[in-house]
Every structure is written in C-alpha cells, then in structure tokens.
Design an enzyme around this catalytic site. Structure first.
Site, mmCIF file in Angstrom:
data_model
loop_
_atom_site.group_PDB
_atom_site.id
_atom_site.type_symbol
_atom_site.label_atom_id
_atom_site.label_comp_id
_atom_site.label_asym_id
_atom_site.label_seq_id
_atom_site.Cartn_x
_atom_site.Cartn_y
_atom_site.Cartn_z
ATOM 1 N N HIS A 8 0.764 -1.218 -0.286
ATOM 2 C CA HIS A 8 0.091 0.197 -0.086
ATOM 3 C C HIS A 8 0.809 1.314 0.095
ATOM 4 O O HIS A 8 2.036 1.463 0.298
ATOM 5 C CB HIS A 8 -1.028 0.247 1.185
ATOM 6 C CG HIS A 8 -0.249 0.048 2.610
ATOM 7 N ND1 HIS A 8 0.343 1.084 3.089
ATOM 8 C CD2 HIS A 8 0.140 -1.124 3.513
ATOM 9 C CE1 HIS A 8 1.068 0.737 4.232
ATOM 10 N NE2 HIS A 8 0.930 -0.371 4.346
ATOM 11 N N GLU A 81 -2.644 -7.453 7.081
ATOM 12 C CA GLU A 81 -1.202 -7.227 7.638
ATOM 13 C C GLU A 81 -1.380 -8.125 8.871
ATOM 14 O O GLU A 81 -2.274 -8.405 9.701
ATOM 15 C CB GLU A 81 -1.138 -5.786 8.013
ATOM 16 C CG GLU A 81 0.270 -5.414 8.600
ATOM 17 C CD GLU A 81 1.480 -6.022 7.989
ATOM 18 O OE1 GLU A 81 1.589 -6.957 7.478
ATOM 19 O OE2 GLU A 81 2.489 -5.105 7.528
#
Length: 203
Positions: A8, A81
């Site tokens: 990201h 994550e």
C-alpha cells in the site's frame, strides 16, 4: 499466471514509524500520489482480478491502480497485515520508543527471537495464513492464464515470499521491507512460481 503484488501507499503511521498492523489507517497525500504514479505505470496491464487486504490503506491503493477497469475488488484475509495486538499505535523510533517489550525490534532484526505481543499474531501464523492464500491462487486451474493484482502490506508480503520460498523464520526479512507502493511480479505455472522482479517503485 502473472501476479502483481503491491504494498500500500504511505500513511501517517509509516512516516513516524508507529506500529500499524491491523489498525485501519488511511493513505496520506503522499500515499495517494505514490498510488497514482504506480497506476500510471501499470495502466496498460490487463488485470483479470484484483484482490486486496480488507484494510483501507491497501484497498484504496487497489482502487487507485484499478482506475477505470470494470473489475470488482475482492477483500481477503490472506492479504491482511500482521497484528501487533496491544502494541498497535506505539512507536519504534529510538528517541520515542514506548513499546513495553525492550526486545520488540527483534521483529525486524532477529525474527526467530521475536516475542508475539499480547493479542497479536505470530510471524509463523502470518506466514501460514498468507502463503496458504497464495498457494491456493497459484494452484487454481482456471486462473492459469490470468493476470492478477494484489494489494497488501510490508510484513504480509514478506510472509508470502518467505513462505513460498520455504525460508527459515530467521530469513523472513531477506530482501528487506518493501517500500510503499513497491511492486513485486510473480509468474506461476502449474503450481510452480518464480519472482520476476521484487520491490520496484514507480516514483
């Protein structure tokens, strides 16, 4: 099959080195700019499917790179994550370090000695979770001729790559932490894979 695996864009937590984990922090202005530059460089690639971590920073990155392609963005826990549990939001900067575990930086420096934070996820579990997802994708017969985009996170991407390569936990970070919006291309055929390039930034 070709897989474009991207970290990201930047967030405010990234800038000040606060533990982000599964805390849902949005992209900042720099993160959006990085994603837009990456989208421009990938604009001519025909993606057939887009997968993302459910967290907003990864999903927004995927949305920006998708552009005007008529594709659904599919959230999956396989790209989420690692969780730092009770330590999320704390900082690892030396002069502002406020993590209760004085050895927390083993996460980066000696992952085989890392102590999972209270209510957090272990490195071993992260690798199992992320690699299982990627192996399932690679082995799916109807995906063999497709090109996929996947938006994920720094540790999750290392989980995938170290897991696919069957590296010991001590080599988890081999190749380093990928930069924000860095792209890794994986080519797979009949369950086998090769890393075409890794950690490439279009900035």
């Amino acid at each position: 099959m070709d897989i474009y695996l991207i970290r990201h864009g930047e967030t405010d937590y990234n800038k000040v080195r606060r533990l982000q984990g599964v805390t849902d922090i949005p992209l900042n202005a720099r993160g959006i700019e990085l994603a837009q530059k990456t989208a421009e460089r990938l604009k001519d690639i025909h993606f057939d499917r887009i997968y993302t971590s459910p967290l907003i920073r990864a999903r927004k990155t995927a949305e920006i790179i998708r552009g005007n392609r008529d594709l659904e963005i599919i959230p999956t826990e396989g790209l989420r994550e690692i969780s730092f549990g009770d330590y999320e939001g704390l900082t690892i900067l030396k002069d502002q370090y406020n993590i209760p575990d004085p050895d927390f930086c083993n996460f980066f420096d000696a992952p085989e000695k890392y102590h999972t934070p209270p209510n957090g996820e272990s490195i071993e579990h992260l690798r199992q979770r992320t690699t299982a997802f990627m192996r399932e994708i690679i082995r799916t017969p109807e995906y063999q001729e497709l090109t996929l985009l996947m938006a994920s996170h720094g540790a999750a991407i290392r989980g995938i790559l170290s897991g696919l390569q069957k590296l010991p936990v001590s080599r988890f970070w081999e190749g380093g932490v990928h930069r924000n919006c860095a792209v890794t291309r994986i080519h797979a055929e009949q369950g086998r894979f090769e890393i075409v390039f890794e950690n490439k930034v279009y900035d």
